[in-house]
Design an enzyme around this catalytic site. Structure first.
Site, PDB file in Angstrom:
ATOM      1  N   ARG A 105       7.038 -41.196 -48.563  1.00 59.35           N
ATOM      2  CA  ARG A 105       6.723 -40.350 -47.807  1.00 59.35           C
ATOM      3  C   ARG A 105       6.973 -40.305 -47.202  1.00 59.35           C
ATOM      4  O   ARG A 105       6.156 -41.471 -45.699  1.00 59.35           O
ATOM      5  CB  ARG A 105       5.552 -39.974 -48.674  1.00 59.35           C
ATOM      6  CG  ARG A 105       3.895 -38.979 -47.713  1.00 59.35           C
ATOM      7  CD  ARG A 105       2.621 -38.923 -48.688  1.00 59.35           C
ATOM      8  NE  ARG A 105       2.908 -38.023 -49.591  1.00 59.35           N
ATOM      9  CZ  ARG A 105       1.631 -37.936 -50.144  1.00 59.35           C
ATOM     10  NH1 ARG A 105       0.669 -37.908 -49.596  1.00 59.35           N
ATOM     11  NH2 ARG A 105       2.145 -37.337 -51.418  1.00 59.35           N
ATOM     12  N   CYS A 264      -1.775 -28.327 -56.439  1.00 60.64           N
ATOM     13  CA  CYS A 264      -1.160 -30.373 -55.991  1.00 60.64           C
ATOM     14  C   CYS A 264      -1.598 -30.724 -56.144  1.00 60.64           C
ATOM     15  O   CYS A 264      -2.376 -32.679 -55.850  1.00 60.64           O
ATOM     16  CB  CYS A 264       0.362 -30.022 -55.422  1.00 60.64           C
ATOM     17  SG  CYS A 264       0.182 -29.825 -53.388  1.00 60.64           S
TER      18      CYS A 264
HETATM   19  N1   CP Z   1      -0.205 -34.011 -54.578  1.00 58.58           N
HETATM   20  C1   CP Z   1      -0.307 -35.434 -53.895  1.00 58.58           C
HETATM   21  O1   CP Z   1       1.062 -35.642 -53.925  1.00 58.58           O
HETATM   22  O2   CP Z   1      -1.752 -35.590 -53.566  1.00 58.58           O
HETATM   23  P1   CP Z   1      -1.689 -36.511 -52.467  1.00 58.58           P
HETATM   24  O3   CP Z   1      -1.668 -36.593 -51.194  1.00 58.58           O
HETATM   25  O4   CP Z   1      -2.822 -37.466 -52.657  1.00 58.58           O
HETATM   26  O5   CP Z   1      -0.271 -37.665 -53.189  1.00 58.58           O
HETATM   27  N1  NVA Z   2       1.696 -29.048 -48.711  1.00 58.94           N
HETATM   28  C1  NVA Z   2       0.738 -30.390 -49.027  1.00 58.94           C
HETATM   29  C2  NVA Z   2       1.097 -30.759 -50.229  1.00 58.94           C
HETATM   30  C3  NVA Z   2      -0.157 -32.189 -50.339  1.00 58.94           C
HETATM   31  C4  NVA Z   2       0.324 -32.748 -51.269  1.00 58.94           C
HETATM   32  C5  NVA Z   2       0.863 -31.469 -48.003  1.00 58.94           C
HETATM   33  O1  NVA Z   2       2.124 -31.283 -47.076  1.00 58.94           O
HETATM   34  O2  NVA Z   2       0.362 -32.043 -46.614  1.00 58.94           O
END
Ligand code: CP
Ligand code: NVA
Length: 305
Positions: A105, A264
């Site tokens: 991530r 999400c």
């Molecule tokens: N929806 C999602 O990716 O949540 P997190 O940021 O908690 O991983």
């Molecule tokens: N658009 C949001 C999604 C989080 C799961 C972000 O990138 O923070």
């Protein structure tokens, strides 16, 4: 050596491959695992690299690989040499000697690509500032559990044309549904993503008009107004622009009577969605969150088998 099976973005796959991953995830969920083996990843390890916070992605990936018989190790930016400037390329080379797959991530899609270029094991996109494909696999699974095949159906997005919006566009093309995005002009999805969808023959429209986007939709979706990659200093600007795009009861009433609401998560009640909607009868957000676990089993199984 065969090239690693990376899971970087939905637009890189054909429909059949994505469908096979979803089918596998669904099969694990239903207790009828592909090949009859509930633990096909015994002896496999997943490294999870986090430059940004996470609740769902972190827990669902760790539970997914463990339930499939494998193991997981977490690297936070601050607690690893990544935080002291070791390159992503070197990290990729080293992790590839210890584990069988890497999930990352990051708020720079370029780092995801750098990881994939230098890893000799599959790399999985756990969110970048550009996309969030694992979430979309769970979202398609959730839609289909509640409303049947998504092909030909109508999904309405209300709000920021962010990373989730881009992955929804990729999904609309690959899973062949209509996607209508209502976004303020300055926060519309990237032009090149919309051009890609048009070139692929996708049914994707962008408008500033929430009513026309949601009219008769089978599903209404939104996301936070300030993403992890956004500058906190823009928060007030974004709130002002996005306020008219809030999903409330009036917006849901424009959709099909049996339309579902998805998000999400994490959510901000009374910003992008009212509590009455996200906590109301049309909301499927908890099933959606659960399906991260099941959809990612399908992804891990595809990457590692
Ligand atoms: N929806 C999602 O990716 O949540 P997190 O940021 O908690 O991983
Ligand atoms: N658009 C949001 C999604 C989080 C799961 C972000 O990138 O923070």
């Amino acid at each position: 050596m065969n090239a690693p099976r990376h899971f970087l973005d939905l637009d890189r796959f054909d429909t059949a491959t994505l469908r096979a991953m979803l089918d596998a995830g669904r099969a694990f969920k239903d207790g009828r695992p592909p090949g009859g083996n509930p633990q096909p990843l015994v002896g496999k390890a997943l490294a999870m690299v986090f430059e940004k916070p996470s609740t769902r992605t972190r827990v669902s990936f760790e539970r997914a690989i463990r339930q499939l018989g494998g193991d997981a190790v977490v690297l936070e930016q601050s607690g690893s040499q990544l935080g002291r400037g070791e390159t992503v390329a070197d990290t990729a080379r080293v992790l590839s000697r210890y584990v069988d797959a890497i999930m990352i991530r990051t708020t720079a899609a370029a780092k995801l690509l750098e990881m994939a270029e230098h890893a000799s094991v599959p790399v999985i996109n756990g969110l970048t500032e550009r996309t969030h494909p694992c979430q979309l696999m769970a979202d398609v699974m959730t839609f289909e559990e509640h409303r049947g095949p998504i092909e030909g159906r109508v999904v309405a997005w209300c709000g920021d044309g962010n990373n989730m919006a881009t992955s929804w566009i990729h999904a609309a093309v690959r899973f062949r549904f209509e996607l209508r995005l209502a976004c303020p002009e300055p926060l519309a999805p990237p032009r090149e993503v919309l051009d890609w969808a048009a070139a692929e023959g996708g049914r994707v429209v962008v408008t500033t008009d929430v009513e026309s986007a949601v009219d008769g939709a089978d599903c209404v979706v939104t996301d936070t107004w300030v993403s992890m990659s956004d500058d906190d200093g823009d928060s007030r600007y974004r709130h002002n622009l996005l306020r008219p795009y809030q999903v409330d009861d009036r917006v849901m009433a424009l959709a099909q009577p049996d339309a579902i609401f998805m998000h999400c998560l994490p959510a901000h009640r009374e910003d992008e969605v009212t509590a009455s909607v996200i906590d109301g009868p049309q909301s499927v957000v908890w099933d959606e969150a659960e399906n991260r676990l099941h959809a990612q089993k399908g992804i891990l199984y595809w990457c590692l088998s």
